[in-house]
Design a protein around this motif. Structure first.
Motif, PDB file in Angstrom:
ATOM      1  N   LYS A  57     -39.321  21.511 -14.986  1.00 45.34           N
ATOM      2  CA  LYS A  57     -38.064  21.996 -15.564  1.00 45.34           C
ATOM      3  C   LYS A  57     -38.224  22.336 -17.037  1.00 45.34           C
ATOM      4  CE  LYS A  57     -34.648  19.822 -12.536  1.00 45.34           C
ATOM      5  NZ  LYS A  57     -33.589  18.810 -12.420  1.00 45.34           N
ATOM      6  N   ARG A  58     -39.042  21.549 -17.721  1.00 47.43           N
ATOM      7  CA  ARG A  58     -39.241  21.754 -19.158  1.00 47.43           C
ATOM      8  C   ARG A  58     -39.822  23.134 -19.467  1.00 47.43           C
ATOM      9  NH1 ARG A  58     -43.743  20.654 -22.160  1.00 47.43           N
ATOM     10  NH2 ARG A  58     -44.668  19.398 -20.507  1.00 47.43           N
TER      11      ARG A  58
ATOM     12  N   GLU B 192     -41.148  16.702 -11.666  1.00 47.98           N
ATOM     13  CA  GLU B 192     -40.026  17.645 -11.713  1.00 47.98           C
ATOM     14  C   GLU B 192     -39.561  17.898 -13.145  1.00 47.98           C
ATOM     15  OE1 GLU B 192     -35.550  18.156  -9.836  1.00 47.98           O
ATOM     16  OE2 GLU B 192     -36.913  16.642  -9.009  1.00 47.98           O
ATOM     17  N   ARG B 193     -39.539  16.853 -13.967  1.00 48.91           N
ATOM     18  CA  ARG B 193     -39.084  17.034 -15.356  1.00 48.91           C
ATOM     19  C   ARG B 193     -40.050  17.919 -16.143  1.00 48.91           C
ATOM     20  NH1 ARG B 193     -42.178  13.637 -18.340  1.00 48.91           N
ATOM     21  NH2 ARG B 193     -42.995  11.750 -17.342  1.00 48.91           N
TER      22      ARG B 193
END
Length: 200
Positions: free
Chosen positions: A174-175, A170-171
């Motif tokens: 999002k990045r 997820e990170r």
């Protein structure tokens, strides 16, 4: 054992498509569902690999025979499962993948979700001598979907969901979301291609 299916694409989701053949809908897990578009008039041919486990039977779909062969070679590598193989195939830079394997570029391969240094080294070891026969043709890529909504960017959202389905964290998603949002609206497939370039 299935070799290929010819029918109508009736469903396109972030992780799979459904191809209807003679009234039966086949759910196919594919690397990039947004290569396909829903069309009740135009039949498509999707090459198929059937994976059977104790608790599951899954069908994996491919745009051509070359892509299917590459998938089958990848899942024969120790440490590579079907989900990891699909994540690798989702990257549109097949030439980069082939060069990485040919040149023992472990760093390039570890950028894919679920691929550590040991597995990347194993990919190079197992596939190096076979790589010239594994270059998938991109001639059969199908027309991408266009953005469907004027209110929100559904094409971008679908691409982000597809990344999550492929195993990206997820990170990581999002990045790159802000970077993708800066672009002019385009098709889901183009967003996904750009996202994979940014991630890899």
């Amino acid at each position: 054992m299935y070799e290929y299916l010819t029918g109508l694409v009736t469903v396109v989701e972030p992780r799979y498509i459904v191809v209807e053949v003679n009234g039966i809908g086949y759910r196919l897990l594919v690397a990039n569902p947004y290569r396909y578009h829903i069309d009740k008039q135009q039949k498509v041919t999707v090459y198929v690999y059937q994976a059977v486990r104790d608790d599951d039977i899954s069908l994996f779909g491919f745009s051509d025979e070359d892509e299917k062969q590459l998938f089958m070679q990848l899942i024969n590598v120790s440490g590579i499962g079907p989900k990891s193989a699909l994540a690798i195939l989702a990257n549109p830079d097949h030439e980069g993948l082939i060069n990485a394997i040919a040149n023992d570029d472990v760093k390039y391969l570890t950028k894919f979700p679920g691929i550590g240094k040991k597995t990347a080294s194993q990919i190079c070891l197992d596939l190096k001598d076979k790589i010239e026969r594994l270059a998938p043709s991109e001639a059969n890529l199908l027309k991408p979907l266009l953005p469907e909504s004027e209110d929100g960017n559904e094409a971008l959202q679908d691409a982000l969901e597809a990344l999550t389905a492929l195993g990206y964290k997820e990170r990581e998603v999002k990045r790159i979301k802000k970077e993708l949002a800066k672009e002019a609206e385009t098709s889901t497939e183009e967003y996904l291609r750009h996202a994979l370039r940014l991630l890899n």
